[in-house]
Motif scaffolding. Structure first.
Motif, mmCIF file in Angstrom:
data_model
loop_
_atom_site.group_PDB
_atom_site.id
_atom_site.type_symbol
_atom_site.label_atom_id
_atom_site.label_comp_id
_atom_site.label_asym_id
_atom_site.label_seq_id
_atom_site.Cartn_x
_atom_site.Cartn_y
_atom_site.Cartn_z
ATOM 1 N N GLU A 120 0.776 -0.984 -0.041
ATOM 2 C CA GLU A 120 0.378 -0.324 0.613
ATOM 3 C C GLU A 120 1.339 1.566 0.366
ATOM 4 O O GLU A 120 1.669 0.997 1.233
ATOM 5 C CB GLU A 120 -0.848 -0.222 1.398
ATOM 6 N N GLN A 121 0.562 2.469 -1.331
ATOM 7 C CA GLN A 121 1.923 3.232 -0.924
ATOM 8 C C GLN A 121 1.270 4.388 -0.471
ATOM 9 O O GLN A 121 -0.121 4.400 -0.351
ATOM 10 C CB GLN A 121 2.464 3.186 -2.809
ATOM 11 N N THR A 123 0.999 8.587 -0.049
ATOM 12 C CA THR A 123 1.156 10.314 -0.434
ATOM 13 C C THR A 123 1.324 11.008 0.394
ATOM 14 O O THR A 123 0.431 10.592 1.362
ATOM 15 C CB THR A 123 0.195 9.879 -1.588
ATOM 16 N N ASN A 146 -2.620 6.177 3.230
ATOM 17 C CA ASN A 146 -3.270 4.987 1.933
ATOM 18 C C ASN A 146 -3.952 4.964 1.515
ATOM 19 O O ASN A 146 -4.725 4.317 1.336
ATOM 20 C CB ASN A 146 -2.372 3.616 3.023
ATOM 21 N N PRO A 217 7.131 -0.067 2.358
ATOM 22 C CA PRO A 217 7.278 0.903 0.524
ATOM 23 C C PRO A 217 7.773 2.225 1.011
ATOM 24 O O PRO A 217 8.127 2.978 0.743
ATOM 25 C CB PRO A 217 6.056 0.962 0.526
ATOM 26 N N TYR A 218 7.424 2.767 2.127
ATOM 27 C CA TYR A 218 7.371 4.130 2.448
ATOM 28 C C TYR A 218 9.140 4.289 3.369
ATOM 29 O O TYR A 218 9.985 5.443 3.007
ATOM 30 C CB TYR A 218 6.092 4.774 3.962
ATOM 31 N N ASP A 221 11.312 3.678 0.716
ATOM 32 C CA ASP A 221 12.085 5.057 -0.095
ATOM 33 C C ASP A 221 12.454 5.821 0.472
ATOM 34 O O ASP A 221 14.284 6.654 -0.316
ATOM 35 C CB ASP A 221 10.929 5.315 -0.510
ATOM 36 N N ASP A 247 4.910 -5.224 -5.876
ATOM 37 C CA ASP A 247 3.715 -4.643 -5.488
ATOM 38 C C ASP A 247 3.153 -5.558 -4.203
ATOM 39 O O ASP A 247 2.051 -5.404 -3.655
ATOM 40 C CB ASP A 247 2.624 -4.662 -6.879
#
Length: 269
Positions: A120-121, A123, A146, A217-218, A221, A247
């Motif tokens: 789950e990306q 933003t 998310n 994923p956070y 990065d 993914d």
């Protein structure tokens, strides 16, 4: 009677990690009965399994108040239960059909269990009004979402450990949960977190596998790493080994059975 076990997930010893109740049913009865059992167990999650003809299982998760779409620690506990009770050979991978699609679990020789979950990306987003109040005055360095939860990064791991949230305010932020995280100051771990879900009736979840679908994923990065070890810094604590693969997120953890019992009041036919 219906068998029910309580299993500490993301733990290598009893009374650590996150406890989940696991109940195997021939078929699912009414949602009302499932919710009543979860309320009676009064754990952050109760998992209900039902075997399918092809050897897979349907899997549903209930908090004491609602059914949820995804739960990591109760999935880990469910896999541990099926292998430990001999219902499935430990060499055989497990497939679960859930509200979040198909999930799998496999066992390794070192006793760890690997879950395959969706990523789950996160933003960046504007901080909701009263977020600082909900965090007990802590000042975020980053706020993201998310679409379900807020991810809040603080400057120091110590600030995450010492956080004293206002759960009444947090429950009114209009999100499912708040994931508070920081880079770990312990060289054994890449990052630490605490996870709060007062809107679901869970002020603090001890170890939250599904939250790492966003946390991993956070931090990838930020740290430039696909493999990480995470610490959830609740009072019970838990350790998760994480590997990002496209993914998908592979979450590895351990589990320990602490209670075996029977439900004496069966669902109506």
């Amino acid at each position: 009677m219906i068998e029910i076990h309580v299993i500490d997930a993301f733990a290598d010893k009893p009374f650590r990690g996150n406890p989940a109740a696991v109940c195997l049913l021939e078929r699912f009865p009414s949602d009302q009965w499932l919710q009543q059992v979860a309320m009676e167990m009064n754990l952050s999650e109760t998992a209900f399994l039902s075997p399918q003809e092809d050897g897979s299982f349907r899997l549903r998760w209930f908090t004491p108040t609602v059914e949820v779409d995804l739960c990591g620690h109760a999935t880990l506990a469910s896999a541990h239960y099926l292998w430990e009770t001999g219902r499935v050979d430990r060499k055989q991978a497990l497939t679960f059909h859930t509200l979040s699609g198909q999930l799998t679990a496999s066992a390794s020789e070192d006793g760890w269990i690997r879950l395959d979950f969706p990523v789950e990306q996160i933003t960046e987003t504007e901080a909701p009004d009263r977020l600082a109040d909900a965090l007990g005055g802590a000042v975020p360095r980053f706020v993201g979402t998310n679409q379900l939860d807020l991810l809040v990064e603080l400057d120091l791991e110590e600030a995450v450990r010492e956080l004293k949230p206002n759960f009444a305010i947090m429950a009114e932020l209009g999100v499912r949960g708040v994931l508070v995280t920081a880079r770990s100051q312990d060289e054994r771990y890449d990052f630490a977190s605490r996870c709060f879900f007062p809107a679901l009736g869970i002020d603090e979840d001890p170890v939250t596998g599904s939250a790492h679908c966003a946390l991993a994923p956070y931090w990838r990065d930020k740290l430039g790493k696909d493999q990480m070890t995470a610490l959830q810094s609740s009072a019970r604590t838990g350790v998760l080994r994480l590997t990002l693969a496209g993914d998908r997120l592979h979450i590895r953890g351990q589990a320990v059975t602490v209670l075996k019992g029977s439900l004496l009041h069966l669902p109506a036919q």
